[in-house]
Design an enzyme around this catalytic site. Structure first.
Site, PDB file in Angstrom:
ATOM      1  N   LYS A  22       0.803  -1.158  -0.098  1.00 24.16           N
ATOM      2  CA  LYS A  22       0.106   0.054   0.044  1.00 24.16           C
ATOM      3  C   LYS A  22       0.726   1.404   0.073  1.00 24.16           C
ATOM      4  O   LYS A  22       0.512   2.285  -0.741  1.00 24.16           O
ATOM      5  CB  LYS A  22      -0.839   0.104   1.298  1.00 24.16           C
ATOM      6  N   ASN A  23       1.979   1.152   0.882  1.00 20.38           N
ATOM      7  CA  ASN A  23       2.708   2.265   0.974  1.00 20.38           C
ATOM      8  C   ASN A  23       3.732   2.635  -0.386  1.00 20.38           C
ATOM      9  O   ASN A  23       4.345   3.774  -0.370  1.00 20.38           O
ATOM     10  CB  ASN A  23       3.612   2.394   2.156  1.00 20.38           C
ATOM     11  N   ARG A  92      -4.365  10.523   4.793  1.00 20.00           N
ATOM     12  CA  ARG A  92      -3.277  11.718   4.664  1.00 20.00           C
ATOM     13  C   ARG A  92      -2.617  11.528   3.545  1.00 20.00           C
ATOM     14  O   ARG A  92      -1.721  12.461   3.163  1.00 20.00           O
ATOM     15  CB  ARG A  92      -2.244  11.343   5.970  1.00 20.00           C
ATOM     16  N   CYS A 116      -5.015   8.162   9.722  1.00 14.10           N
ATOM     17  CA  CYS A 116      -4.553   7.734  11.216  1.00 14.10           C
ATOM     18  C   CYS A 116      -3.974   8.814  12.427  1.00 14.10           C
ATOM     19  O   CYS A 116      -3.558   9.774  11.924  1.00 14.10           O
ATOM     20  CB  CYS A 116      -3.358   6.805  11.069  1.00 14.10           C
ATOM     21  N   ASP A 306       6.092   0.959  11.824  1.00 12.39           N
ATOM     22  CA  ASP A 306       4.782   0.186  11.190  1.00 12.39           C
ATOM     23  C   ASP A 306       4.875  -1.175  11.874  1.00 12.39           C
ATOM     24  O   ASP A 306       3.704  -1.844  11.755  1.00 12.39           O
ATOM     25  CB  ASP A 306       4.402   0.297   9.863  1.00 12.39           C
ATOM     26  N   ILE A 328       9.578   7.611  16.006  1.00 11.26           N
ATOM     27  CA  ILE A 328       8.986   8.247  14.877  1.00 11.26           C
ATOM     28  C   ILE A 328       7.609   9.042  15.335  1.00 11.26           C
ATOM     29  O   ILE A 328       7.720  10.194  14.848  1.00 11.26           O
ATOM     30  CB  ILE A 328       8.729   7.183  13.815  1.00 11.26           C
TER      31      ILE A 328
END
Length: 419
Positions: A22-23, A92, A116, A306, A328
């Site tokens: 997805k990223n 986002r 998120c 993540d 992070i």
């Protein structure tokens, strides 16, 4: 919103095919706005964030369609340069429309993003970089409004903090800028390497992807491209952790071991036998003793934020004390109170989670608060005693394709309930 009903106490065994990342797919979809030609993508996951992005591209005037894991985009007829709040509010990543639109069309109005709820994730890095390239930007009425006369100009950019989306946005903008752009202190994530390779496939000239210094030689236009999205390293890691904490044996197929070096190292430290091939990873925890591990999140190639929530679950059921430091994002321990409802022995001290000696997890009704937190709650439910209900699972649908079907194939007892 939907729920997962999970019966705990299962041992996961078998093979699972990993979806596209997805990223990686999201910035690639937005980068298609840079092209005047046909873009054909394969290995695109079937996810809510992907369908939302395709709707946004269509709202801008592009042709965009998905057939299974294939996506076709033609942005030659884009006439609208406004990304509305209605679509942006849930995701986002929509900020990634800013760079391509202002680079190709000289104009972009992007609603300030949602997504998120795990921290500020400031957009000032995007804005400052584009201003250095000649854009005039105002933030008003809930929109980032960017304009430039003619083309953006190549510039020497230094990122004040390492930002994946910031690096991606400026990389895309620089691809059509006049002259050469260098980005120092750039993010090095594999998804950005995928983005750079895609842009180069359209005719771009980007070098240094995967290092902290990018060099982008701007071109006048970008054209046709067919491209396969890389596998999802976070989905891979999630299934590997699920296999390990369940005491099982799980093999992830169509993945990329070299993208998960830090995670695989920690799984071995936790007691798992890890075996890899060119495109597969297997963890074996049968008749092996789980151990707690210390984690400190940092930008790639270090341990990814993540995967932090999934390893929190691992530490809650492993003997000994495991410390997890989140460097992070602030506010990224929202899964901890939910795990505590299930009996987890966790103490929070600022950005540090201390997981003490384990008590058995017990099923409970818990609420997903963000994408990766929701995955950790599913893992916890799989190994807890009794029944667990995970609410607000739309979060998990944003980043995991058909997670319940993949888990069922591994032996899990999980059911989706729509309400």
């Amino acid at each position: 919103m939907g729920q997962f009903l999970i019966q705990g106490g299962c041992q996961l065994k078998g093979e699972v095919t990993i979806s596209g990342a997805k990223n990686a797919a999201l910035p690639i979809l937005f980068a298609s706005l840079l092209s005047k030609g046909n873009v054909n993508l394969t290995n695109v996951p079937l996810l809510k964030d992907i369908s939302t992005t395709l709707e946004l591209l269509k709202e801008l005037g592009a042709e965009a369609s998905q057939d299974g894991h294939e996506v076709h985009i033609n942005a030659s007829s884009v006439k609208n340069y406004t990304a509305s709040y209605e679509l942006v509010r849930s995701m986002r990543a929509s900020i990634l429309a800013l760079g391509p639109l202002v680079a190709r069309f000289g104009e972009a109005d992007i609603s300030l993003p949602g997504g998120c709820a795990i921290g500020a994730r400031p957009v000032n890095l995007h804005i400052h970089g584009l201003e250095q390239m000649g854009a005039i930007i105002k933030v008003q009425n809930g929109f980032i409004k960017a304009r430039v006369n003619g083309r953006l100009k190549g510039a020497h950019l230094y990122m004040d903090m390492v930002s994946v989306t910031g690096t991606g946005n400026l990389m895309m903008a620089a691809a059509l800028a006049e002259g050469v752009t260098t980005i120092e202190n750039a993010a090095k994530e594999p998804e950005l390497v995928d983005l750079a390779n895609f842009i180069n496939g359209m005719g771009g000239k980007i070098s240094g992807a995967g290092t902290d210094t990018l060099t982008i030689e701007g071109v006048e236009s970008l054209g046709d491209c067919s491209y396969q999205v890389q596998p999802d390293r976070i989905e891979t890691g999630t299934f590997l952790v699920a296999g390990v904490v369940s005491g099982g044996k799980v093999k992830c197929l169509k993945t990329a071991p070299h993208l998960l070096t830090a995670v695989l190292s920690k799984l071995e430290e936790a007691g798992a036998a890890v075996t890899t091939g060119s495109d597969w990873i297997e963890v074996d925890m049968i008749d092996r003793q789980l151990k707690s591990v210390n984690i400190s999140t940092a930008p790639h190639p270090a341990f990814p934020t993540d995967m932090q929530a999934q390893f929190t679950v691992l530490n809650t059921v492993a003997p000994g004390t495991g410390r997890i430091k989140e460097n992070i994002f602030e506010n990224r321990f929202m899964h901890v109170p939910e795990l505590q409802r299930m009996g987890a022995n966790i103490i929070l001290e600022g950005n540090l989670a201390i997981c003490g000696d384990p008590d058995p997890l017990c099923g409970a009704e818990v609420m997903a608060t963000d994408l990766r937190a929701s995955a950790s709650l599913v893992i916890a439910g799989l190994i807890a005693e009794g029944e667990t209900i995970v609410d607000e699972i739309y979060h998990i649908d944003r980043g995991y394709e058909a997670i319940e079907n993949k888990l069922i194939a591994l032996g899990a007892k999980i059911k989706r309930i729509e309400n």
